[in-house]
Motif scaffolding. Sequence first.
Motif, PDB file in Angstrom:
ATOM      1  N   MET A 211     -38.801  18.868  44.794  1.00 45.73           N
ATOM      2  CA  MET A 211     -40.234  18.766  44.516  1.00 45.73           C
ATOM      3  C   MET A 211     -40.412  18.371  43.051  1.00 45.73           C
ATOM      4  O   MET A 211     -39.733  18.880  42.171  1.00 45.73           O
ATOM      5  N   ALA A 212     -41.378  17.433  42.813  1.00 43.77           N
ATOM      6  CA  ALA A 212     -41.640  16.962  41.454  1.00 43.77           C
ATOM      7  C   ALA A 212     -43.125  17.054  41.182  1.00 43.77           C
ATOM      8  O   ALA A 212     -43.957  17.005  42.100  1.00 43.77           O
ATOM      9  N   THR A 213     -43.461  17.188  39.916  1.00 42.70           N
ATOM     10  CA  THR A 213     -44.856  17.190  39.493  1.00 42.70           C
ATOM     11  C   THR A 213     -45.158  15.837  38.869  1.00 42.70           C
ATOM     12  O   THR A 213     -44.533  15.447  37.862  1.00 42.70           O
ATOM     13  N   LEU A 214     -46.112  15.093  39.472  1.00 44.17           N
ATOM     14  CA  LEU A 214     -46.368  13.712  39.075  1.00 44.17           C
ATOM     15  C   LEU A 214     -47.862  13.477  38.905  1.00 44.17           C
ATOM     16  O   LEU A 214     -48.690  14.092  39.602  1.00 44.17           O
ATOM     17  N   PRO A 215     -48.250  12.569  37.986  1.00 44.64           N
ATOM     18  CA  PRO A 215     -49.659  12.174  37.889  1.00 44.64           C
ATOM     19  C   PRO A 215     -50.023  11.259  39.058  1.00 44.64           C
ATOM     20  O   PRO A 215     -49.191  10.488  39.541  1.00 44.64           O
ATOM     21  N   VAL A 216     -51.260  11.366  39.527  1.00 44.63           N
ATOM     22  CA  VAL A 216     -51.721  10.605  40.695  1.00 44.63           C
ATOM     23  C   VAL A 216     -52.367   9.304  40.239  1.00 44.63           C
ATOM     24  O   VAL A 216     -53.278   9.304  39.402  1.00 44.63           O
ATOM     25  N   LEU A 217     -51.878   8.203  40.812  1.00 43.13           N
ATOM     26  CA  LEU A 217     -52.479   6.880  40.597  1.00 43.13           C
ATOM     27  C   LEU A 217     -53.285   6.530  41.844  1.00 43.13           C
ATOM     28  O   LEU A 217     -52.723   6.142  42.874  1.00 43.13           O
ATOM     29  N   PRO A 218     -54.616   6.656  41.819  1.00 46.88           N
ATOM     30  CA  PRO A 218     -55.412   6.359  43.026  1.00 46.88           C
ATOM     31  C   PRO A 218     -55.538   4.851  43.246  1.00 46.88           C
ATOM     32  O   PRO A 218     -55.808   4.098  42.306  1.00 46.88           O
ATOM     33  N   LEU A 219     -55.333   4.425  44.485  1.00 47.47           N
ATOM     34  CA  LEU A 219     -55.445   3.011  44.858  1.00 47.47           C
ATOM     35  C   LEU A 219     -56.564   2.871  45.891  1.00 47.47           C
ATOM     36  O   LEU A 219     -56.504   3.488  46.955  1.00 47.47           O
ATOM     37  N   THR A 220     -57.577   2.088  45.569  1.00 51.49           N
ATOM     38  CA  THR A 220     -58.739   1.959  46.456  1.00 51.49           C
ATOM     39  C   THR A 220     -58.744   0.678  47.273  1.00 51.49           C
ATOM     40  O   THR A 220     -59.357   0.624  48.337  1.00 51.49           O
ATOM     41  N   ASP A 221     -58.097  -0.369  46.807  1.00 58.84           N
ATOM     42  CA  ASP A 221     -58.145  -1.649  47.518  1.00 58.84           C
ATOM     43  C   ASP A 221     -56.763  -2.146  47.924  1.00 58.84           C
ATOM     44  O   ASP A 221     -56.604  -3.305  48.314  1.00 58.84           O
ATOM     45  N   VAL A 222     -55.747  -1.322  47.820  1.00 62.38           N
ATOM     46  CA  VAL A 222     -54.391  -1.730  48.179  1.00 62.38           C
ATOM     47  C   VAL A 222     -53.602  -0.470  48.537  1.00 62.38           C
ATOM     48  O   VAL A 222     -53.953   0.638  48.108  1.00 62.38           O
ATOM     49  N   VAL A 223     -52.563  -0.647  49.344  1.00 63.17           N
ATOM     50  CA  VAL A 223     -51.660   0.444  49.702  1.00 63.17           C
ATOM     51  C   VAL A 223     -50.262   0.039  49.235  1.00 63.17           C
ATOM     52  O   VAL A 223     -49.768  -1.035  49.586  1.00 63.17           O
ATOM     53  N   LEU A 224     -49.630   0.889  48.447  1.00 65.40           N
ATOM     54  CA  LEU A 224     -48.286   0.631  47.938  1.00 65.40           C
ATOM     55  C   LEU A 224     -47.265   1.311  48.836  1.00 65.40           C
ATOM     56  O   LEU A 224     -47.296   2.531  49.007  1.00 65.40           O
ATOM     57  N   LEU A 225     -46.353   0.499  49.413  1.00 60.20           N
ATOM     58  CA  LEU A 225     -45.274   1.028  50.230  1.00 60.20           C
ATOM     59  C   LEU A 225     -43.965   0.922  49.453  1.00 60.20           C
ATOM     60  O   LEU A 225     -43.858   0.115  48.523  1.00 60.20           O
ATOM     61  N   PRO A 226     -42.976   1.715  49.813  1.00 60.74           N
ATOM     62  CA  PRO A 226     -41.690   1.633  49.117  1.00 60.74           C
ATOM     63  C   PRO A 226     -41.127   0.211  49.147  1.00 60.74           C
ATOM     64  O   PRO A 226     -41.151  -0.465  50.173  1.00 60.74           O
ATOM     65  N   GLY A 227     -40.631  -0.229  47.991  1.00 60.46           N
ATOM     66  CA  GLY A 227     -40.078  -1.572  47.882  1.00 60.46           C
ATOM     67  C   GLY A 227     -41.069  -2.612  47.407  1.00 60.46           C
ATOM     68  O   GLY A 227     -40.685  -3.710  46.992  1.00 60.46           O
ATOM     69  N   MET A 228     -42.368  -2.323  47.472  1.00 58.08           N
ATOM     70  CA  MET A 228     -43.394  -3.280  47.048  1.00 58.08           C
ATOM     71  C   MET A 228     -43.579  -3.223  45.533  1.00 58.08           C
ATOM     72  O   MET A 228     -43.417  -2.181  44.904  1.00 58.08           O
ATOM     73  N   VAL A 229     -43.954  -4.364  44.972  1.00 55.87           N
ATOM     74  CA  VAL A 229     -44.305  -4.467  43.554  1.00 55.87           C
ATOM     75  C   VAL A 229     -45.698  -5.079  43.491  1.00 55.87           C
ATOM     76  O   VAL A 229     -45.920  -6.192  43.983  1.00 55.87           O
ATOM     77  N   ILE A 230     -46.647  -4.359  42.909  1.00 57.94           N
ATOM     78  CA  ILE A 230     -48.026  -4.828  42.888  1.00 57.94           C
ATOM     79  C   ILE A 230     -48.633  -4.607  41.502  1.00 57.94           C
ATOM     80  O   ILE A 230     -48.228  -3.704  40.773  1.00 57.94           O
ATOM     81  N   PRO A 231     -49.624  -5.449  41.127  1.00 54.39           N
ATOM     82  CA  PRO A 231     -50.384  -5.183  39.905  1.00 54.39           C
ATOM     83  C   PRO A 231     -51.561  -4.261  40.209  1.00 54.39           C
ATOM     84  O   PRO A 231     -52.184  -4.357  41.273  1.00 54.39           O
ATOM     85  N   VAL A 232     -51.866  -3.375  39.300  1.00 53.73           N
ATOM     86  CA  VAL A 232     -52.989  -2.449  39.450  1.00 53.73           C
ATOM     87  C   VAL A 232     -53.874  -2.598  38.219  1.00 53.73           C
ATOM     88  O   VAL A 232     -53.418  -2.406  37.078  1.00 53.73           O
ATOM     89  N   THR A 233     -55.127  -2.992  38.438  1.00 50.13           N
ATOM     90  CA  THR A 233     -56.052  -3.096  37.315  1.00 50.13           C
ATOM     91  C   THR A 233     -56.360  -1.701  36.771  1.00 50.13           C
ATOM     92  O   THR A 233     -56.439  -0.724  37.530  1.00 50.13           O
TER      93      THR A 233
END
Length: 378
Positions: A1-23
């Motif tokens: 178990m890890a404690t991590l900050p949450v990056l909310p994504l409203t217009d895209v879904v990030l799956l393992p292996g994907m590389v995406i830009p986030v505004t």
Amino acid sequence: MATLPVLPLTDVVLLPGMVIPVTLDPTTQAAVDAARASGDKTLLAVPRIDGEYGPVGTIATIEKVGRLPDGEPAAVVRGLARARIGSGVPGPGAALWVEATRLDEPAPAGRARDLAREYRALMTSVLQQRGAWQVIDAMERMTDLSELADAAGYAPWLSLAQKTELLAAQDVTARLELLVGWVKDHLAEQEVTERITSDVREGLEKSQREFLLRQQLAAIRKELGEDEPDGSADYRSRVESADLPDKVREAALREVGKLERASDASPEAGWIRTWLDTVLEMPWSTRTEDNTDLTAARAVLDADHAGLADVKDRILEYLAVRNRRAERNLGVVGGRGSGAVLALAGPPGVGKTSLGESVARALGRNFVRVSLGGVRDE
């Protein structure tokens, strides 16, 4: 178990292996700053649909922070693994911190490889339609079934809800089953769309071809010294603007087309004009209410004609049947409300036409006399 900050994504879904830009807005900026301050640049990317976070997120790492070509600040993140979201915990900065449990993916089993082969074949069909040959080559090089399934996160035709469901499916076999069904539905929709587009295109091409042919026909007539058949263009506009039933309009336009192709010297042109004039003069949309008083009808027949008792009785029977059918709300038969047609036979001068006029007057209808084929008694 890890404690991590949450990056909310409203217009895209990030799956393992994907590389995406986030505004970067204030919320996403806080998560990126917290991850960079922690040293390992790791955060938890969670899809947020309709204001609610999903139960599963993606452990991701920040690859780069900079600006997009339009100058807007953005961060490039890479998905690493699925993680189940736990309870919120306090943490530094303005970001939301949660406990995340990494989900270990079970090894492919059962129908996984068969589903992968079917999925590759279906996706090849979709990508060939789009001309995405490089994507086809990249997909063929993927040997990891989990990587193959998660690469569907790039598909623009999948909805956010579908991608979220894909993220929540831990077993690769379940993900491939979902993808096979979705791709089949997408191909079916594409086939229907292409068929509709093809039909519309063919209709437009046919209209354009007919227009060009008419223009060429007019030019040929002009070179031969022949004028346009009298009133042919006027007949087309009159038919198109007239209040005609659909099937009548279709038949009339066919005859107008024949008239436009016919020569002035052809007797067919005269026949067509006569037919069109008759069709256009007919009161297609004019109706009258019948008078159903049989006593008044008998009085009209007796006033107009002496004798002819059998004929008058038959006409009154006919009118009585019409009234009874109307009272019972019986439908039309062959386009006729009574289901029958009266035929008066006999030599000229015995009163057939005048009897018809009397019936029309008894019903309160207008009387029209039409000589079929142009044949008249005289």
